[in-house]
Design a protein around this motif. Structure first.
Motif, PDB file in Angstrom:
ATOM      1  N   GLU A   1      -7.842 -59.770  12.163  1.00 46.76           N
ATOM      2  CA  GLU A   1      -9.250 -59.310  12.492  1.00 46.76           C
ATOM      3  C   GLU A   1      -9.793 -58.352  11.283  1.00 46.76           C
ATOM      4  O   GLU A   1     -10.981 -58.594  10.846  1.00 46.76           O
ATOM      5  N   ALA A   2      -8.910 -57.312  11.157  1.00 50.98           N
ATOM      6  CA  ALA A   2      -9.297 -56.491  10.115  1.00 50.98           C
ATOM      7  C   ALA A   2      -9.378 -56.929   8.514  1.00 50.98           C
ATOM      8  O   ALA A   2     -10.249 -56.745   7.960  1.00 50.98           O
ATOM      9  N   ILE A   3      -8.701 -57.958   8.289  1.00 48.43           N
ATOM     10  CA  ILE A   3      -8.836 -58.908   7.005  1.00 48.43           C
ATOM     11  C   ILE A   3     -10.273 -59.497   6.883  1.00 48.43           C
ATOM     12  O   ILE A   3     -10.813 -59.386   6.015  1.00 48.43           O
ATOM     13  N   LYS A   4     -10.308 -60.439   8.093  1.00 42.85           N
ATOM     14  CA  LYS A   4     -11.636 -61.116   8.255  1.00 42.85           C
ATOM     15  C   LYS A   4     -12.813 -60.008   7.964  1.00 42.85           C
ATOM     16  O   LYS A   4     -13.575 -60.461   7.172  1.00 42.85           O
ATOM     17  N   LYS A   5     -12.808 -58.873   8.782  1.00 42.88           N
ATOM     18  CA  LYS A   5     -13.866 -58.148   8.596  1.00 42.88           C
ATOM     19  C   LYS A   5     -14.080 -57.553   7.176  1.00 42.88           C
ATOM     20  O   LYS A   5     -15.092 -57.429   6.666  1.00 42.88           O
ATOM     21  N   THR A   6     -12.861 -57.227   6.422  1.00 42.14           N
ATOM     22  CA  THR A   6     -13.020 -56.891   5.127  1.00 42.14           C
ATOM     23  C   THR A   6     -13.544 -57.849   4.244  1.00 42.14           C
ATOM     24  O   THR A   6     -14.388 -57.503   3.261  1.00 42.14           O
TER      25      THR A   6
ATOM     26  N   LYS B   1     -17.075 -57.746   1.976  1.00 41.15           N
ATOM     27  CA  LYS B   1     -16.686 -57.665   0.619  1.00 41.15           C
ATOM     28  C   LYS B   1     -16.110 -56.432   0.249  1.00 41.15           C
ATOM     29  O   LYS B   1     -16.550 -55.708  -0.583  1.00 41.15           O
ATOM     30  N   GLY B   2     -15.137 -56.003   1.368  1.00 37.36           N
ATOM     31  CA  GLY B   2     -14.605 -54.422   1.039  1.00 37.36           C
ATOM     32  C   GLY B   2     -13.363 -54.659   0.251  1.00 37.36           C
ATOM     33  O   GLY B   2     -13.278 -55.401  -0.676  1.00 37.36           O
ATOM     34  N   ASP B   3     -12.723 -53.337   0.277  1.00 37.20           N
ATOM     35  CA  ASP B   3     -11.607 -53.224  -0.296  1.00 37.20           C
ATOM     36  C   ASP B   3     -10.255 -53.959  -0.187  1.00 37.20           C
ATOM     37  O   ASP B   3      -9.772 -54.197   0.971  1.00 37.20           O
ATOM     38  N   LEU B   4     -10.037 -54.928  -1.337  1.00 37.86           N
ATOM     39  CA  LEU B   4      -8.922 -55.700  -1.086  1.00 37.86           C
ATOM     40  C   LEU B   4      -7.760 -55.158  -0.997  1.00 37.86           C
ATOM     41  O   LEU B   4      -6.605 -55.768  -0.506  1.00 37.86           O
ATOM     42  N   SER B   5      -7.370 -54.008  -1.363  1.00 39.36           N
ATOM     43  CA  SER B   5      -6.416 -53.235  -1.267  1.00 39.36           C
ATOM     44  C   SER B   5      -5.863 -53.101   0.338  1.00 39.36           C
ATOM     45  O   SER B   5      -4.599 -53.141   0.828  1.00 39.36           O
ATOM     46  N   LEU B   6      -6.846 -53.161   1.060  1.00 40.96           N
ATOM     47  CA  LEU B   6      -6.683 -53.184   2.781  1.00 40.96           C
ATOM     48  C   LEU B   6      -5.858 -54.453   3.045  1.00 40.96           C
ATOM     49  O   LEU B   6      -5.014 -54.650   3.936  1.00 40.96           O
ATOM     50  N   VAL B   7      -6.682 -55.476   2.388  1.00 40.76           N
ATOM     51  CA  VAL B   7      -5.962 -56.817   2.781  1.00 40.76           C
ATOM     52  C   VAL B   7      -4.690 -57.032   2.186  1.00 40.76           C
ATOM     53  O   VAL B   7      -3.758 -57.348   2.897  1.00 40.76           O
ATOM     54  N   ALA B   8      -4.242 -56.391   1.043  1.00 41.53           N
ATOM     55  CA  ALA B   8      -2.978 -56.519   0.567  1.00 41.53           C
ATOM     56  C   ALA B   8      -1.888 -55.630   1.457  1.00 41.53           C
ATOM     57  O   ALA B   8      -0.952 -56.058   1.813  1.00 41.53           O
TER      58      ALA B   8
ATOM     59  N   ARG C   1      -2.444 -55.131   4.686  1.00 37.20           N
ATOM     60  CA  ARG C   1      -2.286 -55.740   6.086  1.00 37.20           C
ATOM     61  C   ARG C   1      -1.228 -56.986   6.071  1.00 37.20           C
ATOM     62  O   ARG C   1      -0.448 -57.355   6.811  1.00 37.20           O
ATOM     63  N   SER C   2      -1.580 -57.725   4.881  1.00 36.08           N
ATOM     64  CA  SER C   2      -0.752 -58.994   4.637  1.00 36.08           C
ATOM     65  C   SER C   2       0.834 -58.678   4.585  1.00 36.08           C
ATOM     66  O   SER C   2       1.659 -59.426   4.792  1.00 36.08           O
ATOM     67  N   GLN C   3       0.879 -57.400   3.802  1.00 36.72           N
ATOM     68  CA  GLN C   3       2.441 -57.105   3.586  1.00 36.72           C
ATOM     69  C   GLN C   3       3.067 -56.655   4.939  1.00 36.72           C
ATOM     70  O   GLN C   3       4.250 -57.333   5.013  1.00 36.72           O
ATOM     71  N   ASP C   4       2.349 -56.379   5.965  1.00 35.40           N
ATOM     72  CA  ASP C   4       2.999 -56.152   7.426  1.00 35.40           C
ATOM     73  C   ASP C   4       3.266 -57.456   7.727  1.00 35.40           C
ATOM     74  O   ASP C   4       4.017 -57.556   8.518  1.00 35.40           O
ATOM     75  N   MET C   5       2.403 -58.211   7.725  1.00 34.46           N
ATOM     76  CA  MET C   5       2.737 -59.797   8.012  1.00 34.46           C
ATOM     77  C   MET C   5       3.850 -60.494   7.575  1.00 34.46           C
ATOM     78  O   MET C   5       4.765 -60.963   7.998  1.00 34.46           O
ATOM     79  N   VAL C   6       3.892 -60.368   6.222  1.00 39.96           N
ATOM     80  CA  VAL C   6       5.172 -60.846   5.343  1.00 39.96           C
ATOM     81  C   VAL C   6       6.471 -60.128   5.983  1.00 39.96           C
ATOM     82  O   VAL C   6       7.310 -61.006   6.441  1.00 39.96           O
TER      83      VAL C   6
ATOM     84  N   ALA D   1      -4.801 -60.903  -2.740  1.00 40.35           N
ATOM     85  CA  ALA D   1      -5.437 -59.538  -2.710  1.00 40.35           C
ATOM     86  C   ALA D   1      -4.972 -58.461  -3.600  1.00 40.35           C
ATOM     87  O   ALA D   1      -6.013 -57.827  -4.234  1.00 40.35           O
ATOM     88  N   ALA D   2      -3.738 -58.612  -3.811  1.00 43.06           N
ATOM     89  CA  ALA D   2      -3.181 -57.435  -4.727  1.00 43.06           C
ATOM     90  C   ALA D   2      -3.714 -57.525  -6.283  1.00 43.06           C
ATOM     91  O   ALA D   2      -3.980 -56.806  -6.949  1.00 43.06           O
TER      92      ALA D   2
END
Ligand code: HEC
Length: 162
Positions: free
Chosen positions: A60-65, A69-76, A78-83, A133-134
């Motif tokens: 959800e947070a990634i989708k919103k970001t 067109k927000g900060d991709l470091s947030l996506v990086a 969140r996706s690390q937590d998924m990994v 994202a990174a």
């Protein structure tokens, strides 16, 4: 004479006492095991469900970001937590945790190799999202995000009950 006689006797008493303690200990463990095991399995079901809710929150947070067109470091992040979570995912389904308040299908345990492969595909998809994202590439991140979402759904179709 008294000492010579009582020494072996007290020795026997100690042996008997420790044997009794040993038996008591074994009986105690046997009595506790089923309840303890059930509790441990309840914990692991709750633990994996809580983790999966966190994964939904990540998506959800990634989708919103991405939409903003927000900060991709947030996506990086969140996706690390998924990994990390999906690397340890199969271990959250130990034998015996197929009862109680779970929506996992029996295939999680009977088709273990495929379940582990599905978790592995999720790790790969989340890693790809993390790398995109990174690197700061918004288009690649959007593509990897759609793929990751599809990878959640693919495992659910096979391994999650309605
Ligand atoms: C390898 C298989 C697999 C993958 C990949 C997977 N899931 Fe699941 N998911 C399951 C299973 C199995 C359950 C049922 C777990 C249970 O109830 O014990 C479940 C349940 C859930 C639940 C319900 C949790 C609850 O509170 O009961 C959510 C939310 C969820 N998954 C989100 C996701 C998201 C988001 C993704 C992708 C980022 C994902 N899942 C990827 C197998 C998977």
């Amino acid at each position: 004479m008294g000492i010579l006689q009582s020494a072996p006797e007290s020795c026997m008493r100690i042996k008997q006492a420790s044997l009794a303690l040993l038996l008591l200990g074994a009986a105690g463990l046997a009595g506790l095991a089923p309840a303890g095991l059930a509790r441990a399995q309840g914990d692991v079901v709750a633990q994996r469900q809580a983790g999966l809710k966190r994964m939904s929150g990540n998506l959800e947070a990634i989708k919103k970001t991405l939409e903003a067109k927000g900060d991709l470091s947030l996506v990086a992040e969140r996706s690390q937590d998924m990994v990390t979570f999906f690397q340890g995912f199969p271990a959250l389904f130990p034998p015996g945790s197929d009862t109680g308040d779970t929506h996992a299908r029996p295939a999680v345990w009977s088709d273990r190799a495929e379940f582990q492969a599905a978790a592995g595909r999720m790790v790969a998809a989340a890693s790809k999202l993390h790398e995109a994202a990174a690197s700061g590439d918004a288009d690649a991140t959007a593509t990897a995000f759609r793929e990751a979402g599809g990878t959640c759904g693919a495992c659910h179709r096979a391994f999650r009950a309605r």
